[in-house]
Structure formats: C-alpha cells, structure tokens
Design a protein around this motif. Sequence first.
Motif, PDB file in Angstrom:
ATOM      1  N   GLY A  30       0.815  -1.205   0.000  1.00  0.00           N
ATOM      2  CA  GLY A  30       0.000   0.000   0.000  1.00  0.00           C
ATOM      3  C   GLY A  30       0.846   1.251   0.000  1.00  0.00           C
ATOM      4  O   GLY A  30       1.934   1.283   0.557  1.00  0.00           O
ATOM      5  N   VAL A  31       0.338   2.273  -0.646  1.00  0.00           N
ATOM      6  CA  VAL A  31       1.045   3.540  -0.714  1.00  0.00           C
ATOM      7  C   VAL A  31       0.048   4.643  -0.357  1.00  0.00           C
ATOM      8  O   VAL A  31      -1.058   4.685  -0.887  1.00  0.00           O
ATOM      9  CB  VAL A  31       1.603   3.783  -2.141  1.00  0.00           C
ATOM     10  CG1 VAL A  31       2.240   5.160  -2.225  1.00  0.00           C
ATOM     11  CG2 VAL A  31       2.569   2.701  -2.530  1.00  0.00           C
ATOM     12  N   ILE A  32       0.468   5.504   0.538  1.00  0.00           N
ATOM     13  CA  ILE A  32      -0.366   6.642   0.901  1.00  0.00           C
ATOM     14  C   ILE A  32       0.164   7.851   0.152  1.00  0.00           C
ATOM     15  O   ILE A  32       1.328   8.213   0.267  1.00  0.00           O
ATOM     16  CB  ILE A  32      -0.336   6.887   2.424  1.00  0.00           C
ATOM     17  CG1 ILE A  32      -0.912   5.677   3.147  1.00  0.00           C
ATOM     18  CG2 ILE A  32      -1.119   8.159   2.751  1.00  0.00           C
ATOM     19  CD1 ILE A  32      -0.844   5.780   4.649  1.00  0.00           C
ATOM     20  N   ARG A  33      -0.722   8.439  -0.641  1.00  0.00           N
ATOM     21  CA  ARG A  33      -0.346   9.618  -1.413  1.00  0.00           C
ATOM     22  C   ARG A  33      -1.259  10.776  -1.047  1.00  0.00           C
ATOM     23  O   ARG A  33      -2.388  10.581  -0.620  1.00  0.00           O
ATOM     24  CB  ARG A  33      -0.496   9.333  -2.908  1.00  0.00           C
ATOM     25  CG  ARG A  33       0.451   8.292  -3.402  1.00  0.00           C
ATOM     26  CD  ARG A  33       0.363   8.182  -4.910  1.00  0.00           C
ATOM     27  NE  ARG A  33       1.246   7.107  -5.346  1.00  0.00           N
ATOM     28  CZ  ARG A  33       0.965   6.254  -6.283  1.00  0.00           C
ATOM     29  NH1 ARG A  33      -0.176   6.333  -6.924  1.00  0.00           N
ATOM     30  NH2 ARG A  33       1.817   5.323  -6.622  1.00  0.00           N
ATOM     31  N   LYS A  34      -0.763  11.932  -1.271  1.00  0.00           N
ATOM     32  CA  LYS A  34      -1.563  13.124  -1.053  1.00  0.00           C
ATOM     33  C   LYS A  34      -2.627  13.197  -2.137  1.00  0.00           C
ATOM     34  O   LYS A  34      -2.358  12.916  -3.308  1.00  0.00           O
ATOM     35  CB  LYS A  34      -0.683  14.366  -1.094  1.00  0.00           C
ATOM     36  CG  LYS A  34      -1.455  15.638  -0.832  1.00  0.00           C
ATOM     37  CD  LYS A  34      -0.546  16.844  -0.879  1.00  0.00           C
ATOM     38  CE  LYS A  34      -1.404  18.094  -0.711  1.00  0.00           C
ATOM     39  NZ  LYS A  34      -0.624  19.305  -0.852  1.00  0.00           N
TER      40      LYS A  34
END
Length: 165
Positions: free
Chosen positions: A3-7
């Motif tokens: 998982g990747v958290i992006r703005k």
Amino acid sequence: WAGVIRKTDVEILCNECNDDADCNLNGVCKKDGKCECFDDVEGVQFIGSHCEVRIEDACKTIYGEEYNDTWSVALLGWGQGVFQEYDRPVYVYRGGHPLINDSESDAVFLLYSGDRWFGIYQPGGKLLFGENFQIIVEDAVTNYHAFWDRAYTTGTVISDAQLRM
C-alpha cells in the motif's frame, strides 16, 4: 501488494442546483438552490432532489400479487407533495391483505430502497396524516442503511434483494 499513501485532494459540493438543467429539465431551480419539481406533466409527477424520478399516474397505486392488496403513494397532507425516502415514493397500505389488520389508526408503509422492499408498521400512523405525519414517518423509515440495526425491529418486513426497478 504494498500500500502507498499519497496526497490527494477532495472536493465536497453542496447538492444544489444552479439552473433548470440541474433539475433534469423536470423542474425549476429556485433561488435557494433547490429544485421545485413539476407536479403533473401529461400524467407524470417528478420527485427527487433533482427531479430525477418519474411517477406515472398508473404507478401511484400498486397491487400485491397474491391477495391483490392495495398500496397508494403517501401524500403529505399540507401541500408538500409525495412523501419520499431515497428519492422514491413511500406507499401506504389501503386494504385487501388478509394478514394485515386494517386498523382505523395504525398504518403500514411500503418503500423501495433500490435493492429491497421494506414494509413498516407504524402504530397510530393514520392519525398522523397532518402536521406530525412527516416527523413520525421519517422516524419509521429513516435512512435505515445508516441505522441498519433499527431495520429489523418489530413491525418491519424486508424482502429479498430485488432486480433494479
């Protein structure tokens, strides 16, 4: 999968109309940003926050398949039109089903959520076809997806999932 958290940006808009096209040309956009739906256009009444739902005169009364019981669109008695939930009409029981007690005071409502039919028994409901009707019935047919635990209380009947109508 990692998982990747992006703005991200989120935009929230009010559910208001700006012109008659926002009312699907089935109503008039008022200055307060709410659609006022047309009431009778060649036997069709429009409801919904953007006048997107059509109720043909022939659909204002529906009949049960087995007992030919009668259900009619619930009208708000003080000029506010059709009582609706989820932008669909709410029907009130008029008679004909042998298993429903045709009380002088109690009411049974039928509404379609988009997936299921809900039958809701409301003690004293017929006595409320006046100013308090909408307040009491809204409590009975409240947004039951948000309050699912209330949907299975005494007096509620819920159908199996249906095909889209």
